[in-house]
Write an enzyme that holds these catalytic residues in place. Structure first.
Site, PDB file in Angstrom:
ATOM      1  N   SER A 208       0.634  -1.142   0.049  1.00  0.00           N
ATOM      2  CA  SER A 208       0.098  -0.026  -0.019  1.00  0.00           C
ATOM      3  C   SER A 208       0.967   1.114   0.053  1.00  0.00           C
ATOM      4  CB  SER A 208      -0.870   0.128   1.105  1.00  0.00           C
ATOM      5  OG  SER A 208      -0.275   0.393   2.510  1.00  0.00           O
ATOM      6  N   GLU A 229       6.745  -0.037  -5.042  1.00  0.00           N
ATOM      7  CA  GLU A 229       5.752  -0.392  -5.971  1.00  0.00           C
ATOM      8  C   GLU A 229       4.387  -0.375  -5.365  1.00  0.00           C
ATOM      9  OE1 GLU A 229       6.119  -0.231  -9.084  1.00  0.00           O
ATOM     10  OE2 GLU A 229       8.355  -0.778  -9.352  1.00  0.00           O
ATOM     11  N   GLU A 432      10.842  -1.723 -11.744  1.00  0.00           N
ATOM     12  CA  GLU A 432      11.295  -3.210 -11.615  1.00  0.00           C
ATOM     13  C   GLU A 432      11.178  -3.790 -12.956  1.00  0.00           C
ATOM     14  OE1 GLU A 432      10.260  -4.863  -7.258  1.00  0.00           O
ATOM     15  OE2 GLU A 432       8.460  -4.166  -8.484  1.00  0.00           O
TER      16      GLU A 432
END
Length: 454
Positions: A208, A229, A432
């Site tokens: 989150s 992320e 990523e």
């Protein structure tokens, strides 16, 4: 020693209990990882590459086992879980090419020779979420190992089983003991220690936005590297010149994949007003056609939500009197089932602004291209999204204007291991995947060699 119960979300039955580690256990693991990393980094690049290929081969031989474990632990449909296990193998294979390609640069300078080296950071801490346990773990540990680091990984408490098994398979494949360790535990204990431990040189966190902010703030005390992320509230923008039938038929799979428990879920469908009514007519049978049920059956397209607390959170967004346009179906009885649900709220409703993280989608009309872009960007998030149009110029204009890290035109594709993935705004920091991911687990060292003139 404390423990957590792992529940099958499709049956509500207890699968197992998992011991949760304390701070001292984390410190011991980091010390082992640091020792293993020094030896790993000293190996020839070809040897490290071979180690990752061996890990990939062992994962490949356990695809069925890993998939079945994910079905039981996470409620993922078996077809999806098989893809996820194969994805772990593929990510390892992809990054096994890295050790022999981190070649640095030779830079022309006056008076000598200048070269750069990509030095590994050391020990990397990876904190993964519960929604895609295997795949997101691999996104962190594969490029980090490839770049010469050791990894300590904390899986989510609700869904730790496949990650724990991957840690065992790493040892079975021949990777050195201590190089890749899976450390089950609470975020407030294990995850927090990753952030505060001076021997953990980087933290990779997926979860989150609220928790990501705390990770980032804690890491700042040591100027520790982070990749984050985080959340999303992505838009699926449908223009009046697109293949409307295809846009409607595929829209459910852009949001209800993994029961909507996906940061990339296109949970806001924005439809040009001139085709809004036609789109809704075609969307209804597509939503009702989503096969929700037993995740062990290959025909199943959507399984249950992950837990009772999460079910209650999702349900709170669809109270009695909510503007429900239509719903799909879901099994009754045991299990955390929630039917695919389509809402038609006002633009300011919390279902439009909050990340629900469940199979609930809002559909909103827009007037023109400018209105679509403004509506798509009216969110603190910027992770993913889709654009449906047959006008190439419009597709390019809108793709450049939407504030999002990953966009698809006339599809809902978001993640490929060979392309970068990450978000704008409060959806994250860093990228990523893709060919450059290992570089984010290195420091660039510049060395100048003076050359005497004859």
């Amino acid at each position: 020693m404390t423990f957590s119960q792992v529940i099958n979300p499709a049956t509500e039955e207890l699968l197992t209990t998992v011991d949760l580690l304390d701070v001292s256990a984390v410190d011991d693991a980091v010390a082992r990882a640091a020792a293993a990393q020094r030896n790993w980094a000293r190996l020839a690049p070809a040897e490290r590459a071979a180690g990752l290929r061996a890990f990939a081969a062992v994962v490949d031989s356990h695809i069925d086992e890993l998939a079945a474990l994910e079905v039981a632990n996470s409620g993922h449909p078996i077809g999806q879980a098989e893809w996820e296990a194969g994805h772990v193998r593929d990510v390892l294979q992809f990054y096994s090419a890295t050790p022999e390609r981190l070649s640095g640069k030779q830079i022309p300078v006056t008076g000598g020779l200048d070269v750069t080296f990509n030095e590994p950071l050391g020990v990397v801490g990876v904190i993964t979420p519960w929604n895609f346990p295997m795949t997101i773990a691999a996104w962190g540990f594969a490029p980090a190992l490839a770049a010469g680091n050791a990894v300590v990984l904390k899986p989510a408490e609700w869904t730790p089983l496949t990650t724990i098994r991957l840690g065992e398979l790493a040892i079975e494949s021949g990777l050195p003991a201590g190089l890749f360790q899976v450390l089950p535990g609470k975020g407030s204990v294990v995850g927090e220690r990753f952030v505060t431990h001076p021997g953990v040189r980087k933290v990779v966190f997926t979860g989150s936005t609220e928790v990501g902010m705390r990770v980032m703030a804690g890491a700042a005390a040591q100027v520790k590297r982070v990749t984050l992320e985080l959340g999303g509230k992505s838009a699926n923008i449908v223009f009046d010149d697109c293949d409307l039938e295809k846009a409607a038929a595929t829209a459910p799979y852009g949001v209800f994949d993994n029961a909507g428990q996906d940061c990339c879920a296109r949970s806001r469908i924005l439809v040009q007003r001139s085709v809004y009514d036609r789109f809704m007519e075609m969307l209804e049978p597509a939503v009702k056609g989503v096969v929700v049920g037993d995740p062990t059956v290959h025909d199943t397209e959507m399984g249950p939500l992950v837990s009772r607390p999460h079910w209650e959170s999702v349900a709170s967004y669809v109270p009695d009197g909510a503007p429900v346009a239509f719903r799909g179906s879901a099994p009754e009885g045991p299990g955390f089932w929630f039917p695919p649900t389509v809402l038609t709220p006002q633009r300011t409703d919390r279902t439009v602004t909050d990340e629900i993280f469940g199979p609930v989608v809002t559909v909103l009309p827009f007037e023109d291209e400018a209105d679509a872009i403004a509506l798509a960007n009216d969110t603190p998030y910027g992770l993913s999204g889709s654009i449906w149009t047959d006008n190439l110029s419009r597709a390019m204009r809108v793709a450049r204007a939407v504030e999002s890290g990953n966009l698809s035109v006339n599809s809902h594709s978001s993640v490929r291991y060979n392309t970068p993935f990450g978000g704008f705004k409060q959806s994250g920091l860093g990228r990523e995947l893709g060919p450059d991911a290992p570089l984010s687990f290195t420091e660039t060292k510049n060395v100048f060699f003076a050359v005497e003139e004859l």
